[in-house]
Design a protein around this motif. Structure first.
Motif, PDB file in Angstrom:
ATOM      1  N   THR A 128      18.678 -53.686 -20.704  1.00 55.71           N
ATOM      2  CA  THR A 128      18.511 -54.131 -22.342  1.00 55.71           C
ATOM      3  C   THR A 128      17.560 -55.039 -22.801  1.00 55.71           C
ATOM      4  N   CYS A 138      15.227 -58.374 -15.801  1.00 61.01           N
ATOM      5  CA  CYS A 138      15.417 -58.928 -15.080  1.00 61.01           C
ATOM      6  C   CYS A 138      16.205 -60.124 -14.898  1.00 61.01           C
ATOM      7  N   GLU A 175      27.818 -53.952 -17.451  1.00 66.53           N
ATOM      8  CA  GLU A 175      28.630 -52.959 -18.433  1.00 66.53           C
ATOM      9  C   GLU A 175      27.290 -52.567 -18.886  1.00 66.53           C
ATOM     10  N   SER A 176      26.419 -53.268 -19.843  1.00 64.59           N
ATOM     11  CA  SER A 176      25.846 -52.630 -20.281  1.00 64.59           C
ATOM     12  C   SER A 176      24.151 -51.765 -19.974  1.00 64.59           C
ATOM     13  N   GLY A 177      23.993 -52.844 -18.613  1.00 66.00           N
ATOM     14  CA  GLY A 177      22.931 -52.538 -18.190  1.00 66.00           C
ATOM     15  C   GLY A 177      21.990 -53.358 -18.441  1.00 66.00           C
ATOM     16  N   ASP A 203      16.547 -47.120 -18.345  1.00 65.74           N
ATOM     17  CA  ASP A 203      17.575 -46.217 -18.391  1.00 65.74           C
ATOM     18  C   ASP A 203      18.418 -46.289 -17.378  1.00 65.74           C
ATOM     19  N   ASP A 204      17.885 -46.699 -16.149  1.00 65.06           N
ATOM     20  CA  ASP A 204      18.092 -46.588 -14.669  1.00 65.06           C
ATOM     21  C   ASP A 204      20.135 -47.334 -14.270  1.00 65.06           C
ATOM     22  N   GLN A 205      20.584 -45.416 -14.799  1.00 65.54           N
ATOM     23  CA  GLN A 205      22.306 -45.812 -15.007  1.00 65.54           C
ATOM     24  C   GLN A 205      23.212 -46.210 -12.773  1.00 65.54           C
ATOM     25  N   ASP A 206      22.458 -46.076 -12.534  1.00 62.69           N
ATOM     26  CA  ASP A 206      22.827 -46.274 -10.474  1.00 62.69           C
ATOM     27  C   ASP A 206      21.750 -47.048 -10.297  1.00 62.69           C
ATOM     28  N   SER A 207      20.861 -47.649 -10.096  1.00 58.29           N
ATOM     29  CA  SER A 207      20.271 -48.715  -9.200  1.00 58.29           C
ATOM     30  C   SER A 207      20.837 -50.073  -9.546  1.00 58.29           C
ATOM     31  N   ASN A 208      21.181 -50.770  -8.832  1.00 61.46           N
ATOM     32  CA  ASN A 208      21.759 -52.134  -8.544  1.00 61.46           C
ATOM     33  C   ASN A 208      20.811 -53.108  -9.308  1.00 61.46           C
TER      34      ASN A 208
END
Length: 783
Positions: free
Chosen positions: A366, A317, A362-364, A343-348
């Motif tokens: 990848t 990241c 939007e995508s997180g 696949d973490d959809q919740d963490s900042n």
């Protein structure tokens, strides 16, 4: 002499014990002659006594020649007095201790092609901040990213408080002090730096030999999101084991004076210099940026580490120059604070504006967002990237950045890596590394003109050479027949079938494949390679319409596949639509910037188009391909043709002379060089040195065909006659191609050439014409 190994007692013969095989200590081997050995063994840091060496003794060995001085002195003295039973020399050779001018391959990055300056390991105590403080310009809210802690009305900003925008508590003061004991094990020595998620401290591990470690804490102990991110680190980082990624030792908590427990990650200490510091030092020294080859080598070294994280389902990241550190000749990713599961959809998601991909919110995280950060980092290392609101903005254009104009493939690489559309970017770190390695080869070859060929993961070698020779024409059919073919995917269900099937037309291939095709489709699923092979078959029989029809049928099955553009470009080329062919090949180049094949195709199309601007483009691409890889002989002949066309005969000959003697085109290149030197020259441009140079080249040729020999000799002698007929005379009376350099000698040589050509000709009328020419050129005699 008797062996003094415990429990042994064997005799020493030829320098070794006959019982246990041990080579005795030097003092033992000297035996009774020890008293005569000079007591002058060099000590640590003293000068080496080896003749001709100016090294220093370090850790028992010379840092220049690698000699062990004590062994050399004692043994040489003893051997000069011994009976010959001991070894003749005690000189030892060790790898890694020599500082000779020949560089070690270990110290080379970028696939072993780039020599990167080595940086010493930094003493941890010198890295401690004397006055740990976060500059006001770098104080931002950890939640809304708005400015906080800024001074007003001449008063300094607060280091602790609440964000006026969202009310989140902030604190920029260190929570640990020198001497604090964390987790009952780690003693704090001081602050090293501050990162996006908190302060970084240096400490010693009391439980493991007082080794140096790094403690990374939270920026704000009251920030729930930041605490959650730290706990995420605790879960994920225990899985990470890679030599290019900082090692996580432990995770501990410490309760501060305010009674709040703060988590700290314990990492290995990497005593090196970050790429940001290396870049800053470069800019402070000469105002420039890192050489492209050095920067590319750094990136290539880190791509496997990022790929490894991706294999674990993790995203780094926050890839940027600050987070890559060089120690000696090793690079490591540091500061894993932003690592998150893909696949973490919740963490900042934490990162740095200017490096982060625009779609990440939007995508997180990848692979595509990771590719973007790598591209941005490379750009920042090699050139000035405009800044907007304190962050790096859009990449500059070649019109304003000379670096991008010089290294076009690097520009294409950066464009694809940082494309606004994630689908356009490289699909993996492995693919990115493949193309960046090809770009590196081109960059290095552009700098020093030394070829650096490499195996392609996408194309086979060139199938033929187009435009070779002095009178060869470049035609669309010849170009298509010579261009490399995309490699067959060995995992495709039809790969094995294609390897055993022959056929020259699509119909013949389909007939040959029909029986095996049913089995393939039944057992292993649909093949993509078989339809592509049928497209290639249509191109090979010069049927562009059939090739286009089949490509249209594959458009939905393989949307966006670069191979469709590659074959469609060839179909358009065969159809004579050079503009459309250029568009297709340019798309392949954009997708595979490190490959020579699309550049060769673009050069051929531009040459066939014939416009002045297209000719300049063709020269540039031919030059790039040839400089990088001499296996592409078509590029050498193409570049020579275009240089000659614009009057640069010397440049054309220079590139033809680069064709290697082992090449099958060596003779053609030498003949083409002679033709280039002399063709169309008026007598005013001819000279004796030029004629003798051309004659020497012809004499060195080894030609089996008398016809070719006569033709190339005739070119030189005809130029010589033109020169002599203009009233010129040689300054040296040495012969030229075995004849005297005067009117009679040159005419006699030309007469022989015409008669040789006549004897080799199968056509009667051609023979008559050649004999008439021989009679006309022969010197006149008087009776």
């Amino acid at each position: 002499m008797i062996c003094h190994e415990p429990g042994c007692g064997g005799a020493i013969e030829d320098g070794y014990c006959v019982v246990c095989g041990t080579a005795p200590a030097e003092a033992t081997m000297v035996s009774e002659h020890t008293a005569s050995v000079p007591d002058s063994v060099p000590t640590e840091d003293s000068a080496c006594a080896e003749p001709g060496c100016a090294g220093t003794i370090v850790e028992g060995y010379c840092d220049e020649c690698g000699t062990a001085p004590a062994a050399r002195t004692a043994t040489s003295a003893a051997s000069s007095r011994s009976t010959g039973t001991a070894r003749a020399s005690g000189r030892s050779v060790r790898t890694g201790r020599s500082s000779s001018s020949k560089a070690s391959v270990r110290g080379r990055l970028g696939a072993g092609m780039v020599e990167v300056p080595r940086l010493p390991r930094i003493d941890p105590t010198t890295a401690i901040m004397a006055d740990p403080e976060v500059a006001e310009s770098k104080r931002f809210c950890g939640k809304c990213e708005q400015s906080v802690g800024r001074g007003r009305d001449g008063e300094p900003g607060r280091t602790e408080g609440f964000c006026p925008n969202c009310g989140t508590r902030f604190s920029f003061t260190p929570k640990l002090s020198r001497g604090d004991l964390i987790g009952g094990q780690y003693e704090v020595a001081g602050c090293l730096a501050h990162g996006g998620l908190g302060w970084i401290y240096l400490a010693t591990d009391r439980n493991v030999s007082d080794r140096w470690v790094v403690l990374k804490g939270l920026l704000n102990s009251g920030d729930i999101d930041a605490m959650a991110a730290a706990m995420a680190e605790k879960r994920f980082l225990a899985e990470v084991e890679h030599p290019s990624i900082v090692k996580i030792h432990n995770f501990v908590e410490h309760t501060g004076p305010d009674g709040i427990a703060v988590g700290y990650i314990v990492m290995e200490y990497v005593g090196g210099t970050s790429l940001k510091q290396i870049l800053r030092a470069r800019r402070d020294t000469d105002g420039g940026y890192l050489p492209p080859a050095q920067a590319i080598a750094y990136i290539l070294e880190m791509l496997p580490a990022l790929g490894y994280l991706h294999s674990l389902g993790l995203a780094y990241c926050d890839f940027k120059p600050d987070n890559v550190m060089q120690t000696d000749e090793q690079l490591k990713l540091i500061d894993l604070g932003a690592v998150i599961a893909m696949d973490d959809q919740d963490s900042n998601i934490y990162g740095t504006i200017g490096y982060q991909a625009p779609e990440i919110a939007e995508s997180g995280p990848t692979v595509a967002t990771e590719i973007y950060t790598v591209g941005r980092t490379l750009a920042v290392l090699v050139m000035q990237v405009p800044q907007r609101d304190g962050h790096f903005g859009d990449l500059p254009a070649p019109a304003t950045e000379t670096l991008l104009a010089k290294y076009d493939s690097l520009h294409r690489f950066l464009l694809r890596a940082t494309d606004a559309d994630p689908e356009v970017r490289f699909s993996s770190m492995e693919e990115m590394a493949d193309q960046l390695t090809g770009v590196l080869r081109e960059v290095l070859s552009a700098d020093d003109a030394v070829p650096r060929p490499g195996m392609s993961a996408y194309f086979g070698p060139p199938r033929a050479v187009f435009g070779a020779g002095t009178h060869a024409l470049v035609t669309p059919g010849a170009v298509v027949a010579a261009l490399p073919v995309p490699l067959v995917d060995p995992g495709d269900s039809g790969a094995a079938l294609l390897a055993t099937t022959v056929g020259s037309t699509p119909t013949e291939l389909e007939s040959a494949l029909e029986a095996g095709l049913r089995s393939v489709l039944t057992k292993r699923g649909e093949s993509m390679e078989i339809p592509l092979r049928l497209v290639r078959a249509a191109l090979e029989v010069a049927d562009p319409a059939e090739a286009e029809r089949r490509l249209d049928g594959l458009a939905e099955t393989l949307p966006g596949d670069w191979r469709l553009a590659w074959y469609r470009g060839q179909a358009r080329l065969l159809a004579g639509d050079f503009g459309a062919a250029h568009t297709e090949f340019d798309a392949v180049y954009a997708a595979l910037p490190g490959e020579p094949a699309p550049k060769l195709a673009l050069a051929a199309v531009a040459e066939l188009a014939g416009a002045e601007s297209a000719t300049r483009e063709a020269s540039r691409y031919y030059d790039t391909v040839w400089r990088t890889d001499h296996a592409f002989a078509s590029a050498a002949f193409g570049l020579a043709r275009l240089r000659q066309a614009r009057g640069d005969r010397q440049g054309a000959v220079a590139v033809l002379d680069q064709v290697d003697v082992a090449s099958a085109l060596y003779t053609e290149a030498r003949i083409a060089a002679v033709e280039t030197m002399l063709a169309g020259r008026p007598s005013t441009e001819l000279s004796e040195p030029l004629l003798r140079d051309a004659g020497g080249r012809v004499e060195r040729l080894r030609l089996d065909s008398k016809h070719r020999v006569a033709q190339v000799r005739m070119r030189v002698l005809d130029a010589a006659l033109t020169w002599l007929s203009a009233g010129k005379a040689p300054s040296v009376h040495d012969p030229l191609l075995g004849v005297s350099l005067d009117q009679d000698g040159v005419r006699t040589g030309l007469e022989r050439c015409y008669r040789d050509l006549a004897r080799e000709s199968d056509d009667m009328w051609t023979r008559f014409e050649l004999v008439d020419r021989a009679n006309a050129i022969r010197p006149r005699t008087t009776l």
